[in-house]
Design a protein around this motif. Structure first.
Motif, short mmCIF file in Angstrom:
data_model
loop_
_atom_site.label_atom_id
_atom_site.label_comp_id
_atom_site.label_asym_id
_atom_site.label_seq_id
_atom_site.Cartn_x
_atom_site.Cartn_y
_atom_site.Cartn_z
N VAL A 67 7.03 -40.02 -76.32
CA VAL A 67 7.85 -38.86 -75.92
C VAL A 67 8.73 -39.24 -74.74
O VAL A 67 9.93 -38.94 -74.72
CB VAL A 67 6.96 -37.64 -75.60
N GLU A 68 8.16 -39.93 -73.74
CA GLU A 68 8.94 -40.37 -72.58
C GLU A 68 10.09 -41.28 -73.01
O GLU A 68 11.22 -41.14 -72.54
CB GLU A 68 8.04 -41.13 -71.60
N ALA A 69 9.79 -42.22 -73.90
CA ALA A 69 10.82 -43.16 -74.36
C ALA A 69 11.94 -42.44 -75.10
O ALA A 69 13.13 -42.73 -74.88
CB ALA A 69 10.19 -44.22 -75.27
N GLU A 70 11.59 -41.49 -75.95
CA GLU A 70 12.62 -40.74 -76.69
C GLU A 70 13.48 -39.90 -75.74
O GLU A 70 14.69 -39.81 -75.91
CB GLU A 70 11.98 -39.86 -77.77
N MET A 71 12.84 -39.29 -74.75
CA MET A 71 13.61 -38.50 -73.77
C MET A 71 14.55 -39.40 -72.97
O MET A 71 15.70 -39.03 -72.71
CB MET A 71 12.66 -37.74 -72.83
N THR A 72 14.07 -40.57 -72.60
CA THR A 72 14.91 -41.51 -71.86
C THR A 72 16.13 -41.89 -72.68
O THR A 72 17.25 -41.92 -72.18
CB THR A 72 14.10 -42.77 -71.48
#
Length: 183
Positions: free
Chosen positions: A161-166
């Protein structure tokens, strides 16, 4: 104190059982402590979960400290205060936006055109994103859901989720920067 050093050494070496023991011992008391500062059990749980996530992720670089309990409580206190400060900034911004709502008729035609162009730019950038990234972005930014909540609902890891938001934020930033350069 010696027990904490031994436990920390085991965690630094990747002993998941030692980490789980620390997690089980401190999770609930740390949540209650964070809740006493933030006033929100949901925020408190997220703060403590993020602390333990970072604790495990960065285990090899953790400094040796005398008291694990002290370290964890100080970290939770600091994160809780940071959360409260962030919440205060958001509330002030919300008040500012609401106070300006009545003044929107005063915007110039040029400002209105720029707003519409930016709105269109954001919409088209979002439309080009992969479906999962767009869904994560909307859940977080428009529905106000936390990363852990999104990860749970979509059966993903918090790291994904963090990677996709980034990636989503980088794409938006790039498009906006290009827009600013063109104008």
């Amino acid at each position: 104190m010696l027990n904490d050093l031994l436990t920390l050494t085991k965690i630094r070496e990747g002993d998941i059982k030692a980490f789980e023991d620390v997690f089980r011992r401190y999770y609930s008391p740390l949540c209650w402590y964070a809740m006493s500062i933030t006033g929100s059990m949901e925020a408190a749980e997220e703060i403590v979960e993020e602390l333990f996530y970072g604790f495990w992720r960065d285990r090899e670089r953790l400094p040796l400290f005398r008291s694990m309990k002290s370290y964890l409580y100080v970290a939770v206190r600091n994160q809780s205060f940071q959360y409260c400060e962030h919440l205060e900034v958001r509330n002030k911004y919300r008040e500012f936006v609401l106070s300006r709502k009545g003044q929107t008729q005063d915007s110039s035609p040029q400002e209105e055109i720029e707003y519409q162009e930016l709105r269109h730019l954001i919409d088209t950038t979002l439309a080009r994103m992969p479906e999962r990234r767009l869904r994560i972005f909307r859940m977080h930014r428009m529905e106000g859901k936390k990363y852990a909540e999104i990860a749970s609902q979509l059966s993903l890891s918090v790291k994904t989720v963090e990677a996709e938001m980034t990636k989503a934020l980088k794409a938006l930033k790039k498009e906006i920067e290009n827009y600013i350069i063109r104008t």
